[in-house]
Motif scaffolding. Structure first.
Motif, PDB file in Angstrom:
ATOM      1  N   TRP A  20      -0.169  22.604  11.944  1.00 20.31           N
ATOM      2  CA  TRP A  20      -0.771  21.733  10.762  1.00 20.31           C
ATOM      3  C   TRP A  20      -2.070  22.082  10.615  1.00 20.31           C
ATOM      4  CZ3 TRP A  20       1.116  16.363  12.961  1.00 20.31           C
ATOM      5  CH2 TRP A  20       2.608  16.214  12.733  1.00 20.31           C
ATOM      6  N   LEU A  21      -3.048  22.136  11.710  1.00 20.47           N
ATOM      7  CA  LEU A  21      -4.294  22.709  11.558  1.00 20.47           C
ATOM      8  C   LEU A  21      -4.393  24.374  11.063  1.00 20.47           C
ATOM      9  CD1 LEU A  21      -5.985  21.156  14.744  1.00 20.47           C
ATOM     10  CD2 LEU A  21      -6.030  20.253  12.465  1.00 20.47           C
ATOM     11  N   ARG A  22      -3.563  24.986  11.554  1.00 21.47           N
ATOM     12  CA  ARG A  22      -3.389  26.399  11.056  1.00 21.47           C
ATOM     13  C   ARG A  22      -3.047  26.663   9.782  1.00 21.47           C
ATOM     14  NH1 ARG A  22      -6.211  29.993  12.416  1.00 21.47           N
ATOM     15  NH2 ARG A  22      -4.614  31.830  12.120  1.00 21.47           N
ATOM     16  N   ARG A  23      -2.085  25.458   9.207  1.00 18.37           N
ATOM     17  CA  ARG A  23      -1.634  25.419   7.870  1.00 18.37           C
ATOM     18  C   ARG A  23      -2.801  25.153   6.895  1.00 18.37           C
ATOM     19  NH1 ARG A  23       3.598  22.355   8.102  1.00 18.37           N
ATOM     20  NH2 ARG A  23       4.095  24.033   9.254  1.00 18.37           N
ATOM     21  N   ILE A  24      -3.689  24.203   7.253  1.00 20.37           N
ATOM     22  CA  ILE A  24      -4.994  24.043   6.490  1.00 20.37           C
ATOM     23  C   ILE A  24      -6.002  25.102   6.712  1.00 20.37           C
ATOM     24  CG2 ILE A  24      -4.600  21.788   6.551  1.00 20.37           C
ATOM     25  CD1 ILE A  24      -6.884  21.454   8.312  1.00 20.37           C
ATOM     26  N   GLY A  25      -5.749  26.304   7.509  1.00 20.68           N
ATOM     27  CA  GLY A  25      -6.634  27.402   7.549  1.00 20.68           C
ATOM     28  C   GLY A  25      -7.692  27.380   8.505  1.00 20.68           C
ATOM     29  N   MET A  26      -7.633  26.389   9.544  1.00 25.18           N
ATOM     30  CA  MET A  26      -8.711  26.133  10.611  1.00 25.18           C
ATOM     31  C   MET A  26      -8.669  27.204  11.520  1.00 25.18           C
ATOM     32  SD  MET A  26      -9.315  22.853  13.071  1.00 25.18           S
ATOM     33  CE  MET A  26      -9.805  21.673  11.843  1.00 25.18           C
ATOM     34  N   PRO A  27      -9.781  28.001  11.542  1.00 29.14           N
ATOM     35  CA  PRO A  27      -9.749  29.008  12.559  1.00 29.14           C
ATOM     36  C   PRO A  27      -9.383  28.487  14.040  1.00 29.14           C
ATOM     37  CG  PRO A  27     -11.800  28.886  11.549  1.00 29.14           C
ATOM     38  CD  PRO A  27     -10.923  27.582  11.219  1.00 29.14           C
ATOM     39  N   LEU A  28      -8.873  29.604  14.895  1.00 34.19           N
ATOM     40  CA  LEU A  28      -8.254  29.385  16.338  1.00 34.19           C
ATOM     41  C   LEU A  28      -9.255  28.497  17.031  1.00 34.19           C
ATOM     42  CD1 LEU A  28      -6.145  32.387  16.836  1.00 34.19           C
ATOM     43  CD2 LEU A  28      -5.334  29.922  16.307  1.00 34.19           C
ATOM     44  N   ALA A  29     -10.842  29.029  17.005  1.00 36.63           N
ATOM     45  CA  ALA A  29     -11.527  28.278  17.971  1.00 36.63           C
ATOM     46  C   ALA A  29     -11.516  27.074  17.676  1.00 36.63           C
ATOM     47  CB  ALA A  29     -12.941  29.160  17.884  1.00 36.63           C
ATOM     48  N   GLU A  30     -11.699  26.433  16.172  1.00 34.49           N
ATOM     49  CA  GLU A  30     -11.948  25.208  15.881  1.00 34.49           C
ATOM     50  C   GLU A  30     -10.772  24.320  16.272  1.00 34.49           C
ATOM     51  OE1 GLU A  30     -14.113  23.708  12.585  1.00 34.49           O
ATOM     52  OE2 GLU A  30     -14.473  26.257  11.921  1.00 34.49           O
ATOM     53  N   VAL A  31      -9.316  25.171  16.146  1.00 31.50           N
ATOM     54  CA  VAL A  31      -8.150  24.359  16.538  1.00 31.50           C
ATOM     55  C   VAL A  31      -8.409  24.007  17.961  1.00 31.50           C
ATOM     56  CG1 VAL A  31      -5.858  24.630  16.793  1.00 31.50           C
ATOM     57  CG2 VAL A  31      -6.789  25.431  14.682  1.00 31.50           C
ATOM     58  N   GLY A  32      -8.674  24.916  19.006  1.00 36.99           N
ATOM     59  CA  GLY A  32      -8.868  24.625  20.144  1.00 36.99           C
ATOM     60  C   GLY A  32      -9.775  23.251  20.457  1.00 36.99           C
ATOM     61  N   ARG A  33     -10.749  23.147  19.817  1.00 37.79           N
ATOM     62  CA  ARG A  33     -11.830  22.246  19.986  1.00 37.79           C
ATOM     63  C   ARG A  33     -11.142  20.897  19.634  1.00 37.79           C
ATOM     64  NH1 ARG A  33     -15.807  26.321  18.754  1.00 37.79           N
ATOM     65  NH2 ARG A  33     -15.793  25.816  16.548  1.00 37.79           N
ATOM     66  N   VAL A  34     -10.440  20.861  18.656  1.00 31.66           N
ATOM     67  CA  VAL A  34      -9.630  19.706  18.145  1.00 31.66           C
ATOM     68  C   VAL A  34      -8.683  19.282  18.914  1.00 31.66           C
ATOM     69  CG1 VAL A  34      -8.344  18.680  16.203  1.00 31.66           C
ATOM     70  CG2 VAL A  34     -10.344  20.300  15.358  1.00 31.66           C
ATOM     71  N   CYS A  35      -7.968  20.113  19.501  1.00 33.55           N
ATOM     72  CA  CYS A  35      -7.020  19.597  20.273  1.00 33.55           C
ATOM     73  C   CYS A  35      -7.580  19.128  21.777  1.00 33.55           C
ATOM     74  CB  CYS A  35      -6.034  20.875  20.751  1.00 33.55           C
ATOM     75  SG  CYS A  35      -4.940  21.484  19.519  1.00 33.55           S
ATOM     76  N   GLU A  36      -8.543  19.677  22.228  1.00 32.09           N
ATOM     77  CA  GLU A  36      -9.235  19.268  23.365  1.00 32.09           C
ATOM     78  C   GLU A  36      -9.780  17.704  23.017  1.00 32.09           C
ATOM     79  OE1 GLU A  36     -12.291  21.924  24.345  1.00 32.09           O
ATOM     80  OE2 GLU A  36     -10.967  23.492  24.933  1.00 32.09           O
ATOM     81  N   ARG A  37     -10.363  17.399  21.888  1.00 30.13           N
ATOM     82  CA  ARG A  37     -10.766  16.131  21.575  1.00 30.13           C
ATOM     83  C   ARG A  37      -9.658  15.299  21.289  1.00 30.13           C
ATOM     84  NH1 ARG A  37     -15.540  17.546  16.931  1.00 30.13           N
ATOM     85  NH2 ARG A  37     -16.707  18.716  18.312  1.00 30.13           N
ATOM     86  N   TYR A  38      -8.455  15.565  20.961  1.00 29.24           N
ATOM     87  CA  TYR A  38      -7.456  14.986  20.461  1.00 29.24           C
ATOM     88  C   TYR A  38      -6.954  14.098  21.708  1.00 29.24           C
ATOM     89  CZ  TYR A  38      -2.699  13.297  18.950  1.00 29.24           C
ATOM     90  OH  TYR A  38      -1.516  12.686  18.921  1.00 29.24           O
ATOM     91  N   ALA A  39      -6.712  14.966  23.012  1.00 27.83           N
ATOM     92  CA  ALA A  39      -6.468  14.806  24.397  1.00 27.83           C
ATOM     93  C   ALA A  39      -7.051  13.360  24.737  1.00 27.83           C
ATOM     94  CB  ALA A  39      -6.522  15.857  25.242  1.00 27.83           C
ATOM     95  N   THR A  40      -8.347  13.155  24.544  1.00 23.99           N
ATOM     96  CA  THR A  40      -9.301  12.053  25.205  1.00 23.99           C
ATOM     97  C   THR A  40      -9.627  11.320  24.229  1.00 23.99           C
ATOM     98  OG1 THR A  40     -11.014  13.612  25.198  1.00 23.99           O
ATOM     99  CG2 THR A  40      -9.836  13.761  27.295  1.00 23.99           C
ATOM    100  N   ASP A  41      -9.669  11.625  23.011  1.00 24.35           N
ATOM    101  CA  ASP A  41     -10.406  10.905  21.953  1.00 24.35           C
ATOM    102  C   ASP A  41      -9.820  11.287  20.282  1.00 24.35           C
ATOM    103  OD1 ASP A  41     -12.041   9.350  20.199  1.00 24.35           O
ATOM    104  OD2 ASP A  41     -14.181   9.947  21.204  1.00 24.35           O
ATOM    105  N   PRO A  42      -8.755  10.514  20.269  1.00 19.99           N
ATOM    106  CA  PRO A  42      -7.978  10.686  18.731  1.00 19.99           C
ATOM    107  C   PRO A  42      -8.932  10.640  17.454  1.00 19.99           C
ATOM    108  CG  PRO A  42      -6.790   9.619  20.170  1.00 19.99           C
ATOM    109  CD  PRO A  42      -8.016   9.654  20.925  1.00 19.99           C
TER     110      PRO A  42
END
Length: 375
Positions: free
Chosen positions: A58-80
């Motif tokens: 979904w994040l790639r579908r809205i055009g988010m760069p991979l580096a930012e996708v990684g940071r969002v996923c890291e945050r999602y694991a501990t703080d949605p």
């Protein structure tokens, strides 16, 4: 193989990601498989990874760069909630940049149609890409001054600036080779604009092309640097029009009739939070991460896309380009007051640097002051 494991094919179908994408995300450390067979190299995924994979999709579908996708996923694991704020901030930034492109397109359409009556400047607290009334007559010129100051804390000067008859630029370098990065970025902007004629018939598109070429040249010059980079704000003044290319958190301002308009928007984390409504503008100055950039020229494989703007000018206008060693330390109202009262560009530039020093001079500061005057 444990029963809960999925083959890469099954996981691809469940997550709606291709096997090729999954292998790529594994290489980047973004979505590593739960297990890799040591003999065959086959990748296996746990069922609980499907949700994270769908988030990536979904994040790639809205055009988010991979580096930012990684940071969002890291945050999602501990703080949605933090992950949600990051997504909102990203999308607000996208909308802001889209709006800037829309304004630029409208400006170019108006120019091509011969329409020159644009809107008047807005306050510096509400930056805009279109604060432009009619362009200055062809017989106007710029009177300029440039100042670089190391400040009272930094051990070296990593800012750069240029003030010519038709091109103004500032850059704020960072990292071990920040001084070189800033210098080469400014030099590239100057070189790209050297052969552009200053004539009433000069097309706005040609000016913007020159600025874009300068950014590309700066990116190429920085390709060998590691861990260093720079902001760049360059303004080309041709035939009474001001075209601005901007990356980072240096700034361009226009003072007209005592009102100060900011022509650029900071490409920073805190500005994205402000745009998303997550942070009050009055709280920015106290944030320790206020200088954390979302865009900069850093020698990466894909240089960031600059933000462009086109603005008409007229005699009596005063322009300021500066790095955050000035704008992050001196409030906008104090900058406006000095620009309105300090005298010629030389005296004004000196007064602005003095203000930054009075407030502790915590960073390098570069500023360019330019007056539009009748020839």
């Amino acid at each position: 193989m444990p029963e809960a494991m999925l083959t890469i094919g099954d996981f691809a179908r469940a997550s709606r990601l291709s096997a090729k994408a999954l292998r790529r995300y594994d290489e980047l450390g973004l979505l590593p498989p739960a297990r890799v067979d040591p003999f065959t190299g086959y990748r296996y995924y746990a069922e609980e990874q499907v949700e994270q994979a769908r988030l990536v999709a979904w994040l790639r579908r809205i055009g988010m760069p991979l580096a930012e996708v990684g940071r969002v996923c890291e945050r999602y694991a501990t703080d949605p909630e933090a992950a949600a704020r990051a997504i909102r901030a990203y999308w607000t930034r996208v909308e802001s940049e889209t709006a800037a492109r829309r304004d630029l397109a409208s400006s170019l359409v108006d120019r091509l149609k011969g329409t020159t009556d644009m809107s008047t400047p807005t306050p510096a607290s509400a930056p805009t890409s279109e604060p432009t009334p009619a362009s200055a007559p062809a017989h106007a010129l710029l009177r300029t001054a440039v100042r670089l100051d190391r400040g009272l804390v930094r051990a070296s000067q990593q800012d750069a600036a240029h003030a010519g008859p038709h091109l103004l630029a500032v850059a704020d370098g960072y990292g071990p080779e920040g001084a070189r990065a800033a210098r080469e970025a400014v030099e590239a902007a100057v070189a790209a604009h050297t052969d552009l004629p200053d004539a009433p018939g000069t097309r706005t598109g040609d000016v913007l092309d020159a600025l874009e070429a300068g950014v590309r040249g700066a990116a190429a010059a920085l390709a060998e640097l590691t861990g260093s980079g720079t902001t760049l704000t360059a303004a080309a003044w041709t035939a009474g029009r001001l075209a601005v290319a901007h990356i980072g958190d240096s700034r361009a301002y226009l003072l007209r009739d005592g009102a100060l308009a900011r022509l650029t928007r900071d490409h920073t984390v805190v500005q994205a939070l402000v745009d998303a409504g997550e942070l009050d503008p009055g709280e920015v100055a106290d944030r320790p991460d206020r200088a954390l950039l979302l865009k900069a020229l850093d020698g990466g494989d894909v240089p960031p896309e600059p933000e462009f703007g086109v603005h008409g000018t007229r005699p009596g206008d005063r322009l300021l380009l500066c790095t955050d060693g000035l704008s992050a330390v001196v409030p906008a109202d104090a900058i406006r007051r000095v620009l309105a009262e300090a005298g010629d560009p030389e005296a004004t530039a000196d007064a602005l640097i003095a203000l930054a020093r009075e407030r502790g001079g915590p960073d390098n500061a570069a500023c360019v002051v330019a007056d539009v005057v009748a020839a």
